[in-house]
Structures are given as structure tokens and as C-alpha cells.
Write an enzyme that holds these catalytic residues in place. Structure first.
Site, PDB file in Angstrom:
ATOM      1  N   SER A   1       3.448  -3.500   4.602  1.00  0.00           N
ATOM      2  CA  SER A   1       3.414  -4.841   4.030  1.00  0.00           C
ATOM      3  C   SER A   1       4.764  -5.115   3.416  1.00  0.00           C
ATOM      4  CB  SER A   1       2.357  -4.959   2.913  1.00  0.00           C
ATOM      5  OG  SER A   1       1.052  -4.914   3.415  1.00  0.00           O
TER       6      SER A   1
ATOM      7  N   TYR B   1       0.833  -1.211   0.000  1.00  0.00           N
ATOM      8  CA  TYR B   1       0.000   0.000   0.000  1.00  0.00           C
ATOM      9  C   TYR B   1       0.862   1.252   0.000  1.00  0.00           C
ATOM     10  CZ  TYR B   1      -3.427   3.417   1.714  1.00  0.00           C
ATOM     11  OH  TYR B   1      -4.239   4.509   1.870  1.00  0.00           O
TER      12      TYR B   1
ATOM     13  N   ASN C   1       7.642  -2.346   2.542  1.00  0.00           N
ATOM     14  CA  ASN C   1       6.716  -1.256   2.860  1.00  0.00           C
ATOM     15  C   ASN C   1       6.150  -1.418   4.261  1.00  0.00           C
ATOM     16  OD1 ASN C   1       5.095   1.036   1.994  1.00  0.00           O
ATOM     17  ND2 ASN C   1       3.335  -0.354   1.986  1.00  0.00           N
TER      18      ASN C   1
ATOM     19  N   SER D   1      -0.251  -5.626   8.197  1.00  0.00           N
ATOM     20  CA  SER D   1       0.800  -5.898   7.223  1.00  0.00           C
ATOM     21  C   SER D   1       0.457  -7.135   6.397  1.00  0.00           C
ATOM     22  CB  SER D   1       2.124  -6.113   7.962  1.00  0.00           C
ATOM     23  OG  SER D   1       3.228  -5.873   7.127  1.00  0.00           O
ATOM     24  N   GLY D   2       0.665  -7.019   5.104  1.00  0.00           N
ATOM     25  CA  GLY D   2       0.500  -8.172   4.235  1.00  0.00           C
ATOM     26  C   GLY D   2       1.879  -8.720   3.896  1.00  0.00           C
TER      27      GLY D   2
END
Lengths: 358, 358, 358, 358
Positions: free
Chosen positions: B234, B130, B202, B272-273
Site C-alpha cells: 500500500s 500493512y 509499502n 494495495s491501498g
């Protein structure tokens, strides 16, 4: 060897041809051994151990790829963390009652230690279903020796079904259940393979039983009193094939046991441990030496007949457990065998086999 | 190409040697392409697309084994259902911003359709992080054409890092983040392999950043104002190797990205991904003809250096993203670059590299 | 109680405050019991059983939510199929050696049957690591009685660490390992919770050991001979919290043990069974009556401090196992304790604690 | 609204009563919207979008618990990483064709951004099946506007079935398939709930079709030419309930779609994307404020009727798709509707409904 097999009644499941024995032992090298534990005193025993041994016993030194699927995990199958991490099965598979998983699990380790197969440690695969209605399970009847006997009894050829081994005290769709087996031949353009199933069937309500689609259980339930259904059914399914499946393909195959179970009348109810394992002997995975190995892989695009074969053989193996198992009296009462003549009559009425148009 | 790489600062991670480029492109045939999308009007764009293309572009017709691991799934990586079911990756991998996953995903399909690679359908792998702090993400800047440009730009050799491609607008540990890469050579008794990582970084809080174990972020946080940390970090990790790993072994490799991330200061926070994919080019899996294929398999017992190599290269790739990325002003403000001289001073103080005893 | 705890050396991990005991027993109602099995004849025993018992023993009748994560599944933790299917833990957790999983598993069933907790069946959770270097594991020393003793010994308060219970014969980073524990207080705006960890640490290479980021193992390896590293390390982590986590949130918490392990020097090597379980006592789940229950759920958005607390307490619990464990001579030789003064000296050199700037 | 529903033919599935509409919309607040995209020039379109919108559209601000199961993952359902990590569904569910997943996915984001529902980002759930036999899928007909139209069309009440929305161009068991729905009432001692299913059915071979166990497909295949079966079937199943299920219980419910599919004739063939999602509206999960929430949980011991209801409603929803769908001519030819009178005749012959003894 049990009363009858489903096909003795003129009934068959599905469209694929069976192997010569219509048993998991149609997969070359797959051995099955039972130790049946039955006595009445000091406490009632109706239980046992069944062992499925790949590679004619050489599984300790030449592993197979394997995978599993849990349709409803109210049960135990030890060894799955490493089986999934490694993608491999590296020992015999034990099936017993719920309270005996530990002793059978450690017994397989001890068996391997005694024979020198286990250098440091191993993580055996042992599964269970609950026989506490016919068997006084709290007596912890099963011993290491029973497990050793089942391993020693493992052999090729026709498989005893019904009230034997781990299946001794099991119930299925409110009738006497236990061990059942079946197989299918898989014809590919260039080669022929076999997929075979062995089940320890101990799940389900009478009214839900279907035979080749016919609502046999509903008909039987209309005229029979229901037994105490209990609350603790389960089914363990072992699938074997000689095809060169990779671990993920074994997992996919195991998942198709769900189809056979669903068609026989299973829903994966909350109290049921419906746990499926598939292994494939088509590649060799020697423990030593540690080096890269050459493999062969069936393309995913050719898996469909295996999926169908797994579904059909599981459905028929369940029904074989029911037709083979005999009425048994045990800990809490008597569990009746599936009434074969009535089943045949119902099948005729629905014009499914035998004698129907299906 | 960014300001610097970690090793330009005299700092290195781990004990294994790097590949010649210290990049994912050290894995033969792995191409990387970026399309960087930056403009200020009518709405601010600081975003882009990065493509990782295995097999020098022949991935459409010769698949690789692959597997994934989700450390914290607050993110998207499309295509995983089929990747896990089949065990294979069958197209390029796209990485972009969170709102552009769909357009990039359909663009890969369209690219394949246009070139005749897709006969019926495909299920592309596209991941995201993101960038809505620097990029006006609600403007949906990314188009099919940007995805095509990234695919066309994919090439061998050194990989641009920092504010490029999908990493253009990303932040990491409250500094400017983005794309980073690194690799490790794996020496087995009989052969040498490479494992490489590419990250779109990120995630993370300043105070948690560690460099080779030194609490660099804690030191920096003591003397710097924290940026608005946002709530939406992420990290996407792509791991590649030329070793003959099976799908499950790829999944295992992907899981080790967790180690590199943890050591750099990641916790897998809720927003967070942190999603990792690994593919292995050591076997060939042609789409046609449909027939059994011969494979080679690295034994599980030789996976350890790969696990270490994955951990080390992910840790270093994250730090390379930070050392390469330059200060950027965008949608909501300015995100500073990691101050390299300060980092070097802190590392000296802790006697880790450079100039320390480590 | 072991030689020392990490904080006795002036070293601490992370930024969150510990609970009063800095132990898993800081979570109200969590009991720990050890049975240590040590003798030299007829065959050498250096092993045992550790039990973690939630709800002050009422776990049989009032379950907790739970979840697990396998970082590398070369190990056993029984009971996981039902734990994941139901989302619940319904009995004590046993930890022992690899060959004793079965006997301890059946012992928990027998314990429940004897006391009337088990009406039909149960599926206990028992995990293991391999102590076959110090313990003559093929002698199968552990008995049902040892498991019963560990259950009977379970109590509140400070937890014995190092060479006790299941940890008796374990090695970690080539030093003597075993049981360790730690905890963290979690301060939310409206409430305070605790997360605690207990580990049975038996993994890792000397050179990889890190203490708060400092390369302690690398320094020690430069001046010490490596022991036979063996090939069979593992770590079991049990995490507990009094927060109202749902099953999936427990699974997420368990996964963060990976962070603590990675920072201490773990890679999840192939021969390691790195298996983590988390349970949460913040909701009550009575076995009877069967009816809908009222729950409370911590929002996912508040999980971050729990993730950090899990990571920190696991990292510190591993180090506590190492600082507590004493040099032991057993089956195949002598495993030295971690040299505490040397560790302190190294930490000073790297200006991390004690006496450093960190 | 399609030609007929299964019960219009005198045929019904299972033993549980249906809800008033026998549709997924019997679950309070569940809306369904279709956008059907049909034109012949410049390129043939037989496709569309279907949206399932929980909580009467308030799903953006008041999430539901949810879970998924993949029976065979040769398909796409985006958003699953976060759905499984969080246990929640936080937006509408889109279903479309395989090449339109991306545009519909980004459209849901854009819809949320436009209306102010999305503050930072969201990860929509969009699934697909392949309509490339009737629809010129390479033309990429579906646009953001179509997705918006389907969202705007979402409403309570009876659900259009057959050739509508995402189901417009789908085929099932070699007949015209598409959208179907069904529901079941679940009577617990203290309360009544509903479980409803919506399917986009696009899978299967003619000969495998079963109707309430009767081999209808085998009979039809004996007298009809098979269409080009293609190689790309799939089925998406959405299950909804108003019961207070936790995320893991939703996953369990989703898995039971396998039973309904198996009984209708599905095997989970390799080219099929058989992906199931279940959500439960019985708890409220407001996005704001971020604080602990009170929940209610159905005990696992009461899940069985839900499992049965899911199986029955999925089986009937598939058959409703077939009985509703009309013959369609499209891109590559004509796909015939299921011949209803023939089906009734076959059912009579097998003495299953209608007019049979079943």
C-alpha cells in the site's frame, strides 16, 4: 401559463416563505426560455426545449459554481465531467427530450461560437426526459433552431409551467406533467437569500403521488383507471441560489432535491433518470483574466435552511407542474390532467390544506 | 535521518525546483511527528505512528480545504466522508499500521477532548499500510500513548525518513520502505507557492521499480533473489500546499499522486491501498464564529504546475523512502535496503543521472 | 494504416505478450470503424468519427458490463450516468471532435431506431477530443451520415492508426497524434484472456514525452522548436477485455489507463479531458427476456495482470498513435509527425530499446 | 424489547407486506447482537455497540456483495474504501457512538485474528452516531470487550429495539431514539425475496416528524416544549436482502434509504451523518480458493420493488425506533419517549391510520 398553481388551490408545501414569483426566476439574473414544438403532421410532435440561463445571459463570461447529484442515472445530463472537475457552470442549461440531447447540446456550442463566446470549445449541460408516449420521438423533431429560439426567449419574471418547452409532452404520476417551478426565501441572521427550483417532471406511478403527505394518488387510483404507465419516467431538477456556495455545497444542495421528490412520491425507479443540478450565483468567476479571484463562502453550518428550501421548492415545483399541465392528446393516446377539484376534496378529507388543520 | 536522500546520489526527479528542505515541511506551518515503536519481546514490534499537523497545530480551530483520491482502495483512511462532504480537514492526520487505525483514530479524538478542541465530536483522518511481515501486527502494539507522542513530536524542519514512525516496518518494491518526503516550488506570474508530499511507501514488486524512467528494478531483479513479496502493499500519500485551492482543487491535486506513483513503478495492484489526501492552507476557515468567510481561489487554469509538482514530489518522496530506509530484521525475516551503489551504477548505464545525459 | 507501429522500430513497452494483432480487436467481437472527414473547402475539415462496436454488432441486444474513470474531466463522454447506474454498455461507442459529440450521439440513437434496436430510448456513449488547431471545428463538419459510415465500416482485424476517424486532426506531445491501439495477453492458471486499448491521443507537451522511460521528448525539445502547444489537449481511452469482469472491476481497469498515460508523459493537465472507459465481454446480458442471469466473475485477487496489461497497452497505444500519424497541414498550420529515426537514436543512447540493454 | 412497535399502534407504512418478524433478521442468516453499556459512576454511560452479522457468522469466509450511499457525510463509516473497491463486505458491521468507532473497529480485527479468520489484515466496517447528550461520551466508555460481547450476542429472531446497543443513548426528532428495524417481502414472478432495514436513529427536529405523511411532529411541537435539539444528529441505515444483487445494485438499494428518511422527516442536515449500507446474500463469495465464481444477477429491470421495499422498511424502522425507545435520563438531562397515545390521536385526526381512511 397553465391551469393553476398549487397555492391557487389553497395548498402549500413546507414552512419557509416563497420568493415573490414562487419561481426559479426569483434568483436574480436567472432567465427561463421555452420553445414549444407541437404539430400533428407529418408525424406528431409534442416536445420542445427549455433553457435556464444564469446571470441574465452573461454566464458565458462569468461562470457560477455548480454541482450535481444523480438519484437514479437512467438519463442524460451532458457536461457533468467538466462541471464536477471545474466546479463551475459556464453556459446555459438545456432541457429537452431524450432523443434531442445531442442537437440541443451542439446548438449551444454553435450559439456560443456565433456570438464569439466560445474561443476554443465548450462542454454544454443538456438534460432530458422521455416524451415518447405523447410525442413521436423517433421523428427527431427538435432542431438547432428550436434550441436557439428557447435561448432567445429566455427572460425574467413568471415562468410558464405545464405543457411548455421541454415539458410539453411529459407525464408525471400518470397525469400530464411538464415544467414546474417554485422558490423559498432563506433568512440568515445577517442576510436573506433565495433558492429556486425548476423541474421537468415525467416520472412516477399514480398510486404513489402524495400532496403534503396526503395519499392523493392512492385515493385517485382507487377510482380511476391507470393509464399505460410506460417504463421511462424521469425528472430533471435545476436548483439555483444567490448564496455564495462553493461547488461542493452546490452538490449538497442538488442532493436535497431527493427529499422533495421522495415526499411527492418518487422512488428513483430503475427506468427513471432523476438528475439534479444546482448552481450558485453568489460569487463571480470571470473567464478572463486568468488570475486568482476573491470569493465569499457560506459556512456549512448555515446550509440547513437551504437544504430545507431545496426540498420544499422541489416538492412544490413538481406539484405545480401537475396543477398547471393540461390534458393532452398525442402520439399514443390522451394523458389526463390532474383533476384539481378531486385533489382539493381529498386534501380536505385528510384535514391537510385546504381547509384542514394542517 | 536515514542513509541518504535521492539527490545525495546525484539523482533527481523532474524539472521543477524543490523547496529549501525538499520536504512537506516546506509548506509553512506543516509539522511532522513520528513515534517509532520497536522492541523484540514479548512479541516483535517494528511499527509506529506518524502525524502530519497543519497550521502549526492550530488546525483544530482553523481548518484547511482538503480532498482525497483513491487509486486502489484496499486500505483505510478514516474521516473521508466528512472531509469530502465539508471539503475541509479539521485535525491532524495520523498514519500507522493497518491494525492500529482504530486506536490512533480514537486517540486523536481524546487528544482534542483533553485540550478542549473538541466541543461535541470530531471525525479524525487516520490512514494505514500493512507492516505484518516485519512487525507482529496481531500483537496490537500501538497505543493511545504512541499517538500522543507522535502528536507531541510534530515539528517544523527536516523530516526523518525511512524506518521511522508509521513507516518503521514497511517494505517497498521488495526493499525496505517507509516514510519519504519531497517538495516543489511553483512559480506563478504573480506569486510563488510550494507543494509538498509525504508518503508511507509499502507497495510494489522489485522488477517494476523505475528511477527517473530507468528500469532499475528490472536490473536488480535480474541479479537478486526476490523476497517474499507478500500480498499486502500500500502507499499513503499526503500532499500539502500553501496555495488557495478549493476542496475540488485539492481532490484534483491528490489524484496527481497517481502520476508519481505510476512512474516509480506502481500499478495500484489489488491488494494495495493507494490512498491520497491533499490539503491547502492558502485560506483560513476558523471554526468560530459561524459566519461567511472571505476566500481566495487559484484559477483552475493555473493548476498545471501544481499537478506537475505533485507528480514529481510524490515520485521523489517514494525514492527518498527507499534511499533512506535501512535493512531491517523483524517478525518474518530480513528486508534489505535498496543498494545505493548498484542503483547509481544502473543509472549511469542508462545515461540518466548521475553522470548520464539526462 | 499509418507509417509504423512502435514495435516496427524495435521498441516495445512492458513485459506482457501482445495479442496477435496487438490491437483492441484482439478481444473477440470488438469491431472498429473509422470515418475520416478531410476537405479544404469551403472550410477546412480534418476530423472524423471512430466507432468501437462490441459483440460483432450485437451489443444492442446483448450488453456488456462496463465502467469508467475520469483522470481529468475537461471533456465529454455522454451516457456515463446510465453506464454507471446500470453497470452496462448497451450500444457502440463513438469518438469524434468536441463540437460533434451531439450529432454523433443522436446519430447512434437514430441508427438504433432505424434498425429496430431501440424500443423506447437509449443513452449513447460518445466521447471527444479537440481538433480545432488542424480542423476548422466551428464549421461543424460532422454529420449523422459520417457517424453511420463509421458504424458501417466497423470490422475485425487490424485497426488503422494515426490520422484516421476521430483521430484525424489530433495532436499529441506537440506531434501529430490520433488513433492508436495495442493489446496484452493475460495468462491465468486456468485460462487466457486479452485486454486491449484504443486511444484517441490529443494531449501533452513535447518535453514530457517518455518512451519506455527514456526522456525522448526532452531530447527532442532541446533541438526542435515547439509548436503552438494550444491549450486543449485530451485523451480518450477505450479498454476491452474478454474476461468476466463485473462493472466495478471494469471501472478499476479503466482507472489503470492512468498508469500508461502517466508513463508516456501525461499529467492530466487542466485543459485535458482524460476519460477512460472499460468494458468486459466475458458475461452475456441479453436485453430480453427480463430475468435473472447467470454470470461468472473473475476474483479481484486475479486482477493484477489485467491492471498491468491495461497500463502497458495504453502506454503502447499512445506511442502507436504517434508513430503511425503522419505530418498534417490544416486550419492553423502544420503539425509534424514524430521523427522516428530520431526517436530510435535517442532510445539507443539511453540503452533502452532498440539495441540498448533494456 | 421496547414499548411498542408501530404496527402495535395500528399504524403501518407503505404497501408491501412485511417479513414474518418485520425485522432485518427476516433475511436468512442475518444476526443482530447488542451490548448495552449503562452506568452512572464514575461517569455516566448511556451507550453501547450493535453488530449486524451476515451469513450466520460465516461472513469472514464467505463474503457478500455490498454498496453504500452517503446522504450527508457528517459521520464515520470505516471500511468503505475497500467495500467500494472490492464490491464486498467481508466481516460483521459494528455501530456505536462517535468516539468509540476506533476501539470497535480494532476489536473486530482482533476478534478475527483470535479466531483465525484474519490471515493478514482486514478493514472492518464500523459506523456511529453521537450520543453525547445522554452519554458522557468524553469518558470513552466502550471497550474491546463490549464489541466482543455484541458479536457473541448476535442471533437470529426478533431484534431488540429502542434503547439498546449502539442506540442506547440516541435521540430522534427530539424524542428518545435508538435502534429500529423493519422488513418487506418482495414478490417477483418467479421468486420471493426479502429486504430488511436496521437503523440507529439519532437525527431530526420535532416539527419535521411525519408518520405516514401526517404532520405528527408539527402537532406535537405545537403543544410541547422543544428539548435542546443539539447539533449532532445522524442516522445509520443497514439494508440487507437475500436477492442476488451485484455491488452496484447494493449501492442503488442503499441510496433508497433516503426516501424512507425523507418521508419520516429527514433533510440530511449539515450536522447529520446519514450513511447507508446495503448488502446482498444471494451470491456466495468464498475467500478461498481464489478462482472465478459463478453468480446470479437480478436484472436491473426488477429492482423497483426492492427500491420501494427499502424505502418503506427504512421509514418504518425509524418509527419503530421511536415507538420502542423509552424515556431516558442521562448526562445532560432527560429525553422523553415519543408519546404513543398522542401520536394515535393525531393519526386519527388526519384520517390516516389508525381508524382513518388511509
Amino acid at each position: 401559463m397553465g391551469r393553476a398553481r398549487l397555492r391557487d388551490l389553497g395548498i402549500s408545501i413546507g414552512r419557509l416563505p416563497t420568493g415573490p414569483l414562487n419561481a426559479i426566476t426569483d434568483v436574480s439574473g436567472v432567465l427561463v426560455g421555452h420553445c414549444t414544438v407541437v404539430w400533428d403532421a407529418p408525424r406528431i410532435a409534442r416536445t420542445g426545449v427549455t433553457m435556464v440561463v444564469p446571470r441574465s445571459g452573461a454566464i458565458w463570461e462569468d461562470r457560477t459554481f455548480a454541482g450535481h447529484h444523480s438519484f437514479n442515472g437512467n438519463g442524460e445530463m451532458t457536461g457533468l465531467l467538466w462541471l464536477e472537475e471545474s466546479g463551475m457552470l459556464d453556459g446555459p442549461i438545456g432541457i429537452t427530450n431524450t432523443h434531442a440531447v445531442g442537437v440541443v447540446r451542439d446548438a449551444i456550442v454553435a450559439f456560443g461560437v456565433e456570438r464569439g463566446y466560445v474561443q476554443s470549445f465548450m462542454l454544454p449541460v443538456v438534460a432530458e426526459t422521455y416524451d415518447g408516449w405523447l410525442n413521436d420521438i423517433g421523428a427527431f423533431h427538435v432542431t438547432r433552431d428550436h434550441a436557439f429560439q428557447a435561448l432567445s426567449a429566455a427572460r425574467e419574471g413568471a415562468v410558464a409551467e405545464g405543457n411548455v418547452g421541454g415539458g410539453t409532452g411529459m407525464r408525471c404520476h400518470e397525469f400530464k406533467g411538464g415544467i414546474g417551478t417554485s422558490s423559498r426565501r432563506i433568512e440568515l441572521p445577517d442576510r436573506q437569500y433565495v433558492v429556486g427550483a425548476l423541474v421537468q417532471a415525467n416520472y412516477g406511478r399514480m398510486a404513489d403521488l402524495r400532496v403534503d403527505g396526503a395519499p392523493v394518488g392512492r385515493e385517485l387510483a382507487a377510482i380511476r383507471e391507470s393509464a399505460d404507465p410506460g417504463d421511462s419516467g424521469s425528472i430533471i431538477v435545476i436548483l439555483a441560489t444567490d448564496a455564495p456556495l462553493l461547488p461542493g455545497q452546490c452538490r449538497r444542495l442538488a442532493q436535497r432535491a431527493t427529499v422533495g421528490l421522495a415526499r411527492a412520491g418518487g422512488f428513483g425507479f430503475n427506468s427513471s433518470g432523476d438528475i439534479f443540478l444546482a448552481f450558485a450565483t453568489g460569487n463571480h468567476l470571470p473567464v478572463r483574466p486568468v488570475k486568482s479571484v476573491d470569493l465569499r463562502m457560506l459556512p456549512n453550518e448555515q446550509m440547513d435552511p437551504f437544504f430545507q428550501g431545496a426540498a420544499e421548492s422541489v416538492e412544490e415545483a413538481i406539484l405545480n407542474a401537475l396543477t398547471a399541465a393540461e390534458t393532452m392528446t398525442g402520439f399514443r393516446g390522451t394523458c389526463p390532467a390532474l383533476p384539481l377539484a378531486e385533489v382539493q376534496a381529498i386534501m380536505r378529507r385528510y384535514r391537510l390544506s385546504p381547509g384542514g388543520s394542517g
